[in-house]
Design a protein around this motif. Structure first.
Motif, PDB file in Angstrom:
ATOM      1  N   MET A 123     -27.467  33.613 -31.117  1.00 50.40           N
ATOM      2  CA  MET A 123     -28.296  33.182 -30.007  1.00 50.40           C
ATOM      3  C   MET A 123     -29.693  33.769 -30.106  1.00 50.40           C
ATOM      4  O   MET A 123     -30.681  33.115 -29.772  1.00 50.40           O
ATOM      5  N   ASN A 124     -29.776  35.013 -30.584  1.00 48.32           N
ATOM      6  CA  ASN A 124     -31.094  35.647 -30.668  1.00 48.32           C
ATOM      7  C   ASN A 124     -31.912  35.175 -31.857  1.00 48.32           C
ATOM      8  O   ASN A 124     -33.126  35.380 -31.883  1.00 48.32           O
ATOM      9  N   VAL A 125     -31.262  34.533 -32.812  1.00 49.76           N
ATOM     10  CA  VAL A 125     -32.019  33.930 -33.917  1.00 49.76           C
ATOM     11  C   VAL A 125     -32.985  32.876 -33.362  1.00 49.76           C
ATOM     12  O   VAL A 125     -34.073  32.655 -33.895  1.00 49.76           O
ATOM     13  N   SER A 126     -32.591  32.268 -32.233  1.00 47.82           N
ATOM     14  CA  SER A 126     -33.419  31.199 -31.658  1.00 47.82           C
ATOM     15  C   SER A 126     -34.847  31.653 -31.361  1.00 47.82           C
ATOM     16  O   SER A 126     -35.778  30.851 -31.373  1.00 47.82           O
ATOM     17  N   TYR A 155     -27.794  28.358 -27.317  1.00 49.96           N
ATOM     18  CA  TYR A 155     -27.043  28.866 -26.164  1.00 49.96           C
ATOM     19  C   TYR A 155     -25.595  28.399 -26.265  1.00 49.96           C
ATOM     20  O   TYR A 155     -24.654  29.183 -26.154  1.00 49.96           O
ATOM     21  N   VAL A 156     -25.430  27.091 -26.488  1.00 47.91           N
ATOM     22  CA  VAL A 156     -24.089  26.509 -26.516  1.00 47.91           C
ATOM     23  C   VAL A 156     -23.247  27.134 -27.633  1.00 47.91           C
ATOM     24  O   VAL A 156     -22.134  27.616 -27.402  1.00 47.91           O
ATOM     25  N   MET A 157     -23.787  27.170 -28.846  1.00 47.47           N
ATOM     26  CA  MET A 157     -22.981  27.645 -29.976  1.00 47.47           C
ATOM     27  C   MET A 157     -22.769  29.158 -29.920  1.00 47.47           C
ATOM     28  O   MET A 157     -21.690  29.647 -30.229  1.00 47.47           O
ATOM     29  N   GLY A 158     -23.802  29.888 -29.509  1.00 44.33           N
ATOM     30  CA  GLY A 158     -23.675  31.346 -29.411  1.00 44.33           C
ATOM     31  C   GLY A 158     -22.584  31.732 -28.429  1.00 44.33           C
ATOM     32  O   GLY A 158     -21.735  32.586 -28.705  1.00 44.33           O
ATOM     33  N   PHE A 570     -24.029  22.816 -36.614  1.00 50.50           N
ATOM     34  CA  PHE A 570     -23.949  22.016 -35.385  1.00 50.50           C
ATOM     35  C   PHE A 570     -25.288  21.986 -34.671  1.00 50.50           C
ATOM     36  O   PHE A 570     -25.720  20.956 -34.164  1.00 50.50           O
ATOM     37  N   ILE A 571     -25.958  23.147 -34.653  1.00 49.04           N
ATOM     38  CA  ILE A 571     -27.234  23.237 -33.935  1.00 49.04           C
ATOM     39  C   ILE A 571     -28.236  22.237 -34.505  1.00 49.04           C
ATOM     40  O   ILE A 571     -28.996  21.606 -33.774  1.00 49.04           O
TER      41      ILE A 571
END
Lengths: 619, 349
Positions: A123-126, A155-158, A570-571
């Motif tokens: 999530m923080n990679v975003s 957000y969803v995948m994390g 997926f992202i």
């Protein structure tokens, strides 16, 4: 494999040990380390939020970045800081408290921690790939569907990744407590922390699937162009709110119940008195958990569900005050007549009582629908849940750190530094959040990037920001205390707090097999009982015999890496074939490890005891 | 119930106010000094629950203080306290009393909940269709063929029904001093009534995160006398959208406006993709929060993004600064009615 007689090992050996560990204690430490890292990250985000709000119409961060900050602060603190640290504590302490040698599914346990760590990192990679999620931690549709870029996908995948890990932990703890209690450790002799671990795990088991479903629907909408929440195509965005809060409200109790458990250990220990009303405490825990599932719509009073739904959920919400009140009074009466010793752990517990009571009070006030029409989505709500989560959960975590540090790390945290940290954090906390109750009622909605000049909100916001600085200093002192203790800390005597429960009967550092002989539990507060009525030693329930232990494995780590790679796919899956290829690669790694795990016979190994020296045999 | 509530309210109001040394906030924004029916009912419940809860808190704190004062371990004291298991009597007391307190708070809450949700009179009074947009508000007086935006005019002392729907994401309609909030959803119309007790200009806020400029989605509720309201409706109905201004600069501005802005904006009785600008010259603020000066308007036309990040106007047109000034001149002159925010006493600064 580490043993009680381990000497200094090379750094790479330690890292490899932790990467492959299935030991509940090391997994617990990994949870806590990961949680601490994300706690600092979330704290930094909080600091940026408050600096932006130090004065009216400030431009410290831009509007878009501000929304990313609030989203990541909330998500990080709840999912990647508070919950993992608590799960880490449960992992470490609960098996010791019930007299077990590990959790029921050590492999699953390791998989859970790596899924959490990679979920949080993902999530923080975003931040570095074009923007973090920015639709709030509640991620309401349709704002989240409309959010440009890939932020919300992260957000969803994390959360899906780390949520799967949490679900595994929940199942694991339930089975451990149901199946692996030591001889004589009946349910009604279990320490309260183990009880709250059980109830929390049940909550996880029933609440997380709702969130998993919500995240899948969101994933389909954003990454596969479905329309569950898309109004233009006949979807309904309110469904997201229901699913989110059916999970989200129990989530609050997933956080606070373990903290209740921690305080229920600390008050008796430092008052030298058994927990007042043990049975009532257990039932109050269950009642809170049960009611916690019945009140989700109090987050949705302004949605327009109508007066019937609103009235029912209002009464349900207020009803939770009853079991919570029972707990508060039972803790007070535990101390009444006791011999109270005030040290850092106890300070946090004592600070918790007034702080959490305020949070509980405002919770009841928020439950009153008509009043909530004013409170809802304002700084009043912000103040309320920070009183609950900081005043309850964070105080609980910090208390637990001071309390169980000697057991976990064979050092005692410095008392002077501990007290300094407590008082700065405590004052900073109240300075930050008390005034926010009034800011909300004076007309300041939450999630406001700027507030305007001349609306009477300047002073309150300034005070609040100053409080944040104090809290930061408190956290820094605590961190310094950890470093200081690591290098110069005092090595504690066995059972330094004159403890009451089983975990204080094991030698420190705790041997990897926990108990050489499974203990025989003769009553509530097993160790205290032996101190009062026996020779102070726990009686063994079995002769010295070879101990069956699980083998270490790198597979959980590789599996988690595989799922993480697939999540990246997926992202970006709508952006071209590369995304889809990444999904296949990731899933191949994950499923491949699963096949290896399934096909390979691994029966663990036995620890043989030869004149008190444990020896590893077979593999 | 009424009389004890009254007394209780007075006592608690006093306590509450003395707590709040800094005051209650700005009088046209705060929820603590209500000037409308909904806000008043909310404050009743706020004070009732706060009072009871502060009472509970005091009990906790008294026991807590006694415990800490009496039972701290003295140096060298190693006695083992009596291990008390519990007390049925005490535990029953602190189970039963909270249940009673919950009932005391719950009953008026339920009564008021149904009261505020009552929409049975909606067909017989003034209805206003409110549409939330990123990041502005459209107000349509359907029965009167009047449309305006950002400034909501209502008559004092009358029940007014607002029927709210969003055109994009979820917003929330909140005028703290007059009424509590209700969400503005994209899929269904939410109806609530508002009734203001005093004339004045009140701040309205969006209370549901709706994007980068969520915090700038302010609006005003302008409460005027019933006669002024009638006058306002009539004036708004009689506006000629094509009316040509008298001075030359404004005339040029009108032409520029018509060729650049009319694809989104409207003047007259039409709802449009952008705000309806019929009485733009009378606005309390421009863009929801800027002082209504020509400089601000020109700055807004030239660079909307920096004043309201994420708005839908940026990049929809191309005008030079000179042209923007002419458009601004025209827009400033759109004062179709004598009923203005000043009629309600103006915005309190």
């Amino acid at each position: 494999m580490s043993t009680a007689t381990t000497q200094k090992r090379s750094v790479s050996a330690v890292i490899w040990d932790y990467l492959t560990t299935v030991d509940h204690k090391k997994v617990g430490i990994l949870y806590m380390l990961g949680g601490a890292f994300f706690f600092l990250l979330g704290g930094l985000e909080a600091l940026i939020i408050r600096i932006q709000l130090i004065k009216p119409e400030n431009d410290f961060v831009s509007a878009g970045l501000y929304n990313e900050m609030i989203t990541m602060h909330g998500t990080t603190m709840i999912f990647f800081a508070a919950m993992p640290i608590l799960i880490g504590l449960m992992n470490y302490i609960m098996p010791l408290q019930i007299g077990a040698r590990d959790v029921a599914f050590p492999f699953l346990n390791a998989l859970g921690v790596w899924l959490f760590i990679f979920g949080g990192l993902l999530m923080n990679v975003s931040w570095f790939t074009g923007g973090a999620p920015d639709a709030g931690w509640t991620n309401y549709a349709p704002l989240s569907l409309q959010s440009p870029g890939h932020g919300v996908n992260y957000y969803v995948m994390g959360l899906q990744l780390s949520g799967a890990g949490t679900l595994m932990s929940g199942i694991n703890f339930i089975v451990t407590i149901v199946r692996m209690r030591a001889p004589g450790m009946t349910y009604m002799r279990m320490p309260l922390f183990s009880w709250t671990t059980l109830v929390t795990s049940i909550l996880i088991l029933f609440a997380f699937p709702a969130f998993t479903v919500a995240l899948f629907l969101m994933q389909f909408d954003r990454m596969f162009e479905s329309a569950f929440f898309d109004i233009a195509l006949g979807g309904n965005s309110i469904i997201w709110q229901h699913l989110f809060w059916i999970f989200g409200h129990p989530e609050v109790y997933i956080l606070i119940l373990p903290a209740f458990g921690i305080f229920s250990e600390i008050f008796p220990t430092f008052s030298k008195k058994r927990l007042f009303g043990y049975t009532a405490m257990v039932f109050a825990t269950f009642l809170i958990a049960f009611l916690g599932f019945m009140v989700w719509a109090h987050h949705m009073f302004t949605v327009g569900l109508g007066p019937v739904a609103n009235a029912i959920f209002a009464i349900g919400t207020m009803a939770i005050a009853v079991p919570t009140g029972i707990k508060i009074f039972n803790w007070l009466l535990t101390m009444w007549g006791g011999s109270i010793q005030i040290n850092s752990a106890m300070l946090y517990a004592l600070g918790f009582i007034p702080s959490f009571t305020i949070g509980g009070m405002t919770g009841v006030m928020l439950g009153a629908t008509v009043a909530d029409f004013q409170y809802h989505d304002t700084y009043f709500v912000i103040a309320h849940f920070h009183y609950v989560i900081v005043g309850g959960v964070v105080f609980g975590i910090l208390a637990a750190m001071h309390y169980w540090w000697p057991l976990m790390f064979n050092r005692i945290l410095n008392e002077t530094l501990g007290k300094w940290a407590f008082w700065t954090f405590f004052f900073g906390f109240h300075l930050t959040f008390f005034v926010q109750h009034f800011l909300g009622l004076m007309g300041m909605p939450r999630r406001y990037w700027v507030f305007l000049e001349g609306q009477g909100l300047d002073v309150g916001n300034f005070v609040s920001t100053i409080g944040t600085f104090l809290m930061t200093i408190g956290v820094l002192i605590f961190l310094y205390n950890i470093v200081h203790t690591y290098f110069k800390g005092e090595v504690p005597a066995q059972d330094p707090w004159d403890g009451r429960t089983l975990e204080w009967s094991v030698p420190t550092p705790v041997p990897f097999y926990n108990f050489k002989q499974l203990p025989l539990v003769r009553g509530l507060d097993a160790l205290w009982l032996e101190k009062m009525e026996g020779d102070g030693k726990i009686k063994p329930a079995e002769p010295v015999a070879p101990i069956h232990m699980p083998n270490s494995s790198i597979l959980p780590f590789i599996m988690a890496v595989g799922f993480t790679i697939a999540s990246f796919g997926f992202i970006y899956q709508l952006d071209g074939p590369l995304g889809r290829i990444t999904i296949y690669i990731g899933m191949a790694i994950a499923v491949g490890s699963m096949i290896i795990r399934s096909l390979r016979d691994d029966h663990g190994y036995y620890v043989e005891f030869d004149e008190d020296e444990p020896q590893k045999e077979g593999a | 119930m009424k009389s004890w509530m009254g007394k209780m309210k007075a006592i608690m109001l006093f306590g509450f106010l003395s707590l709040l040394l800094a005051g209650c906030g700005k009088e046209n924004l705060t929820a603590l000094d209500p000037k409308g029916y909904g806000a008043e009912k909310s404050l009743d419940i706020i004070l009732l629950t706060t009072g009871i809860m502060v009472g509970v808190f005091l009990v906790v704190i008294i026991i807590y203080t006694i415990v800490l004062a009496r039972f701290r371990r003295k140096k060298g004291d190693n006695h083992i306290p009596e291990q008390v298991e519990g007390s049925k009597k005490l535990e029953t007391i602190w189970t039963v009393i909270p249940i009673i307190l919950v009932l005391i708070m719950g009953i008026p809450t339920v009564v008021y909940t149904f009261d505020l949700a009552d929409t049975s009179e909606a067909s017989s009074t003034l209805n206003i269709n409110v549409t939330g947009h990123q990041y502005w508000w459209n107000f349509e007086y359907e029965d009167h063929n009047v449309v305006t935006s950002q400034d909501l005019y209502i008559p004092v002392g009358e029940k007014v029904y607002v029927n709210m729907l969003s055109s994009d994401v979820i917003h929330s309609f909140w005028v703290p001093t007059i009424t509590g909030k209700m969400d503005v959803n994209p899929e269904n119309v939410n109806t609530m009534y508002i009734e203001a007790y005093e004339e004045g200009v009140y701040w309205g806020k969006c209370a549901e995160l709706c994007g980068p400029s969520h915090s700038l989605m302010d609006f005003k509720v302008i409460v005027v006398s019933p006669e002024e309201f009638e006058q306002w409706i009539t004036d708004m109905q009689n506006v000629d959208p094509e009316e040509v201004p008298t001075d030359a600069v404004a005339q040029e501005g009108q032409e520029l406006f018509q060729s650049n802005c009319m694809s989104c904006h409207a003047i007259g009785d039409a709802s449009s993709a952008g705000p309806n600008l019929t009485n733009f010259g009378n606005r309390v603020h421009f863009v929801g929060y800027l002082e209504p000066t020509k400089e601000n308007l020109v700055e807004w036309i030239m660079d909307p993004e920096s004043l309201k990040p994420g708005n839908k106007m940026t990049g929809m047109y191309e005008v030079t600064e000179e042209e923007a000034e002419k458009i601004a001149e025209y827009l400033m002159q759109l004062k179709s009615t004598d009923v203005t925010p000043e009629s309600a006493g103006g915005l309190i600064d």
